[in-house]
Design a protein around this motif. Structure first.
Motif, mmCIF file in Angstrom:
data_model
loop_
_atom_site.group_PDB
_atom_site.id
_atom_site.type_symbol
_atom_site.label_atom_id
_atom_site.label_comp_id
_atom_site.label_asym_id
_atom_site.label_seq_id
_atom_site.Cartn_x
_atom_site.Cartn_y
_atom_site.Cartn_z
ATOM 1 N N VAL A 28 2.063 10.753 -3.279
ATOM 2 C CA VAL A 28 1.522 11.260 -2.079
ATOM 3 C C VAL A 28 2.601 11.737 -1.464
ATOM 4 O O VAL A 28 3.946 10.978 -1.347
ATOM 5 C CB VAL A 28 0.706 9.869 -1.369
ATOM 6 N N PRO A 29 2.450 12.604 -0.540
ATOM 7 C CA PRO A 29 3.494 13.389 0.239
ATOM 8 C C PRO A 29 4.041 12.469 1.177
ATOM 9 O O PRO A 29 3.469 11.585 1.863
ATOM 10 C CB PRO A 29 3.037 14.684 0.836
ATOM 11 N N ALA A 30 5.626 12.530 1.320
ATOM 12 C CA ALA A 30 6.160 11.520 2.235
ATOM 13 C C ALA A 30 5.916 11.573 3.709
ATOM 14 O O ALA A 30 5.724 10.560 4.257
ATOM 15 C CB ALA A 30 7.638 11.827 2.186
ATOM 16 N N GLN A 31 5.375 12.822 4.092
ATOM 17 C CA GLN A 31 4.891 12.645 5.601
ATOM 18 C C GLN A 31 3.580 12.111 5.694
ATOM 19 O O GLN A 31 3.410 11.404 6.674
ATOM 20 C CB GLN A 31 4.760 14.231 5.801
ATOM 21 N N GLU A 32 2.875 12.220 4.636
ATOM 22 C CA GLU A 32 1.342 11.570 4.823
ATOM 23 C C GLU A 32 1.745 9.853 4.813
ATOM 24 O O GLU A 32 1.011 9.152 5.246
ATOM 25 C CB GLU A 32 0.540 11.981 3.505
ATOM 26 N N VAL A 33 2.732 9.427 3.820
ATOM 27 C CA VAL A 33 3.093 8.079 3.638
ATOM 28 C C VAL A 33 3.617 7.596 5.136
ATOM 29 O O VAL A 33 3.157 6.562 5.723
ATOM 30 C CB VAL A 33 4.203 8.003 2.652
ATOM 31 N N ARG B 161 0.771 -1.323 -0.088
ATOM 32 C CA ARG B 161 0.138 -0.101 0.011
ATOM 33 C C ARG B 161 0.708 1.168 0.227
ATOM 34 O O ARG B 161 0.657 2.335 -0.639
ATOM 35 C CB ARG B 161 -0.981 -0.110 1.261
ATOM 36 N N ILE B 162 1.843 1.282 0.965
ATOM 37 C CA ILE B 162 2.855 2.362 0.848
ATOM 38 C C ILE B 162 3.433 2.644 -0.368
ATOM 39 O O ILE B 162 3.650 3.743 -0.930
ATOM 40 C CB ILE B 162 3.737 2.186 2.051
ATOM 41 N N ASP B 163 4.165 1.387 -0.887
ATOM 42 C CA ASP B 163 4.491 1.634 -2.384
ATOM 43 C C ASP B 163 3.641 2.364 -3.384
ATOM 44 O O ASP B 163 4.128 3.212 -4.114
ATOM 45 C CB ASP B 163 4.826 0.254 -2.897
ATOM 46 N N ALA B 164 2.347 1.982 -3.263
ATOM 47 C CA ALA B 164 1.345 2.638 -4.389
ATOM 48 C C ALA B 164 1.155 4.078 -3.929
ATOM 49 O O ALA B 164 1.078 4.637 -4.902
ATOM 50 C CB ALA B 164 0.047 1.831 -4.057
ATOM 51 N N MET B 165 1.294 4.408 -2.629
ATOM 52 C CA MET B 165 1.150 5.899 -2.296
ATOM 53 C C MET B 165 2.319 6.654 -2.808
ATOM 54 O O MET B 165 1.879 7.567 -3.531
ATOM 55 C CB MET B 165 0.881 6.039 -0.757
ATOM 56 N N VAL B 166 3.391 6.068 -2.587
ATOM 57 C CA VAL B 166 4.556 6.678 -3.198
ATOM 58 C C VAL B 166 4.408 6.827 -4.737
ATOM 59 O O VAL B 166 4.741 7.822 -5.262
ATOM 60 C CB VAL B 166 6.027 5.885 -2.770
ATOM 61 N N ALA B 167 4.153 5.777 -5.205
ATOM 62 C CA ALA B 167 4.141 5.827 -6.610
ATOM 63 C C ALA B 167 3.026 6.894 -7.248
ATOM 64 O O ALA B 167 3.066 7.418 -8.380
ATOM 65 C CB ALA B 167 3.680 4.612 -7.319
ATOM 66 N N ARG B 168 1.862 7.127 -6.404
ATOM 67 C CA ARG B 168 0.905 7.993 -6.830
ATOM 68 C C ARG B 168 1.524 9.570 -6.662
ATOM 69 O O ARG B 168 0.720 10.439 -6.800
ATOM 70 C CB ARG B 168 -0.298 7.818 -6.148
#
Ligand code: SF4
Length: 448
Positions: free
Chosen positions: A429-434, A420-427
């Motif tokens: 999503v700001p690092a703090q939110e991740v 899930r985190i990888d998918a957020m990074v790929a999209r």
């Protein structure tokens, strides 16, 4: 008579409230009764619930509970009874399929089995006439089981289902003009892990119409038109378990919806129930997102354990067709299903990588009372002795499974969290939110 419905939350993130009480409230109001609503968020304690009851002065308190909500509702209602002497009724999936367990607990006077609109109305009338407890104990109010009384029979499901008034939306706590609509009740599929289809089984041996029914196009579209004309409609989420069953109904919907409503929408579907043409028609009608239950990447687990027959290739094809139609795809997965091996859990991750959905959810298996897999777990000794005290959080397994340890499932859950985190990074999503998501996910996993 006035009924106060409590919505008991178990997560701090906002989600729409249960749909059932919104139909019950609409039915009561149509007959001249009152219905109020109080949301017991995770930040709300007993004192605030007592204050809400004091404000509303209800003649009856109603709570719809899934298994996930049950433990918190149980403790809350036991505490409430020490201060407030108002009869309490529980309905919904958990109450319907664990009624004896529910009625054992203090602060709960009645359980509603199955469909509640007509039953609750009759109970409220009986309360007004002072005969509710006696009649219910004698099993005379169908669907309503009173503590210490006889199990009642079931009344037939309401037919036509269009006779049920439109949901009372003040009980749904909807936001941003996103409305939640169901066009049908029941599901014809036999998935062994699913609570939603158990109503179909409950009514299978009864006289009268089958539980599975669908509203007419005119009825669904009239509700949505009214919301749009009131300026309260930006997006529609169809909550039907499988929107895409009965293709003629779906095609007619796609033909009329753009003209009569014309707002984007999302829905849930099974891959067996769609084809490229239908997906194109749904996209043209305004469908923006489809949620598919993939559940497992192992064909054996799906076929032999879950009673789902679609092949992996079918998932790949349908996800491609959906994207080609311009519709986003969300996939849901289950891990830790009884009988599943660690290698088969790996297959689920592998299929997920092939499918590349836009978003996904992953859930550790929980045995819902009444399902075929609950029975299997009980018969094979997979349930811990204190399973009734284990909340349905879907983050850690409560089962004692042969061949797969809780640590195996924890490790797999952690890998899904990383996915899930990888998918957020790929999209992007700001690092703090991740980082916040990672912390929250790991904390949740640790506490169960
Ligand atoms: S298709 Fe969905 S709602 Fe129907 S039985 Fe399977 S999981 Fe449950």
């Amino acid at each position: 008579m006035h009924v106060l419905f409590l919505e008991v939350d178990t997560e701090s993130a906002w989600a729409v409230a249960s749909l059932g009480p919104a139909f019950l409230a609409a039915t009561l109001r149509a007959q001249g009764h009152g219905a109020g609503f109080f949301r017991v968020t995770t930040a709300v304690g007993l004192d605030e619930v007592r204050a809400a009851v004091a404000r509303e002065q209800p003649d009856l308190i109603g709570v719809s509970v899934t298994t996930r909500q049950w433990l918190r509702a149980r403790d809350l209602l036991a505490g409430l009874r020490e201060h407030v002497d108002v009869p309490v009724i529980l309905g919904g999936l958990h109450a319907t399929f664990s009624p004896e367990e529910v009625l054992r607990h203090p602060g709960i006077d009645y359980v509603c089995l199955g469909e509640g609109e007509a039953a609750l109305l009759e109970l409220v009338e009986a309360l007004r006439e002072g005969r509710a407890l006696r009649d219910a104990r004698l099993g005379r109010i169908r669907n309503i089981w009173a503590r210490g009384g006889l199990r009642p029979g079931l009344r037939p499901p309401i037919e036509p289902i269009d006779a049920i008034p439109f949901a009372a939306r003040d009980l749904l706590d909807e936001r941003w003009g996103v409305v939640h609509v169901s066009t049908q009740r029941g599901c014809p599929f036999p998935c062994t892990y699913c609570g939603a289809r158990m109503y179909d089984e409950l009514y299978a041996g009864e006289d009268g119409p089958a539980y599975g029914r669908r509203r007419s196009h005119g009825n669904v579209l009239a509700e949505l038109r009214a919301l749009r004309d009131a300026g309260a409609l930006n997006y529609v989420i169809f909550l039907d378990d499988t929107f895409t069953i009965h293709h003629p109904w779906v095609r007619e919907f796609c033909r009329r919806y753009p003209q009569e409503v014309g707002r984007p929408f999302s829905l849930h579907a099974r891959v067996e129930t769609v084809n490229p043409r239908m997906l194109q028609e749904l996209a043209a009608a305004g469908c923006r997102l489809i949620v598919y239950g993939v559940e497992s990447g192992s064909p054996r687990v799906r076929r032999e354990i879950m009673q789902r027959s679609a092949s992996n290739q079918r998932f790949v094809d349908v996800f491609r067709w959906t994207r080609e139609a311009g519709i986003g795809v969300t996939a849901n997965y289950i891990l830790g299903t009884p009988g599943e091996t660690v290698a088969e859990m790996e297959e689920t991750l592998a299929l997920h990588r092939r499918l590349q959905p836009d978003d996904f959810g992953f859930f550790v298996f929980y045995p819902y009372p009444g399902t075929a897999l609950f029975t299997l777990c009980r018969e094979r000794g997979y349930l811990p002795d204190d399973y009734l005290e284990r909340p349905a959080l879907h983050r850690r397994s409560i089962l004692r499974l042969p061949g797969v340890s809780p640590e195996d499932i924890d490790a797999m859950y952690a890998r899904w969290t990383e996915a899930r985190i990888d998918a957020m990074v790929a999209r992007g999503v700001p690092a703090q939110e991740v980082a916040q998501v990672r912390e929250a996910a790991l904390a949740h996993a640790a506490c169960g």
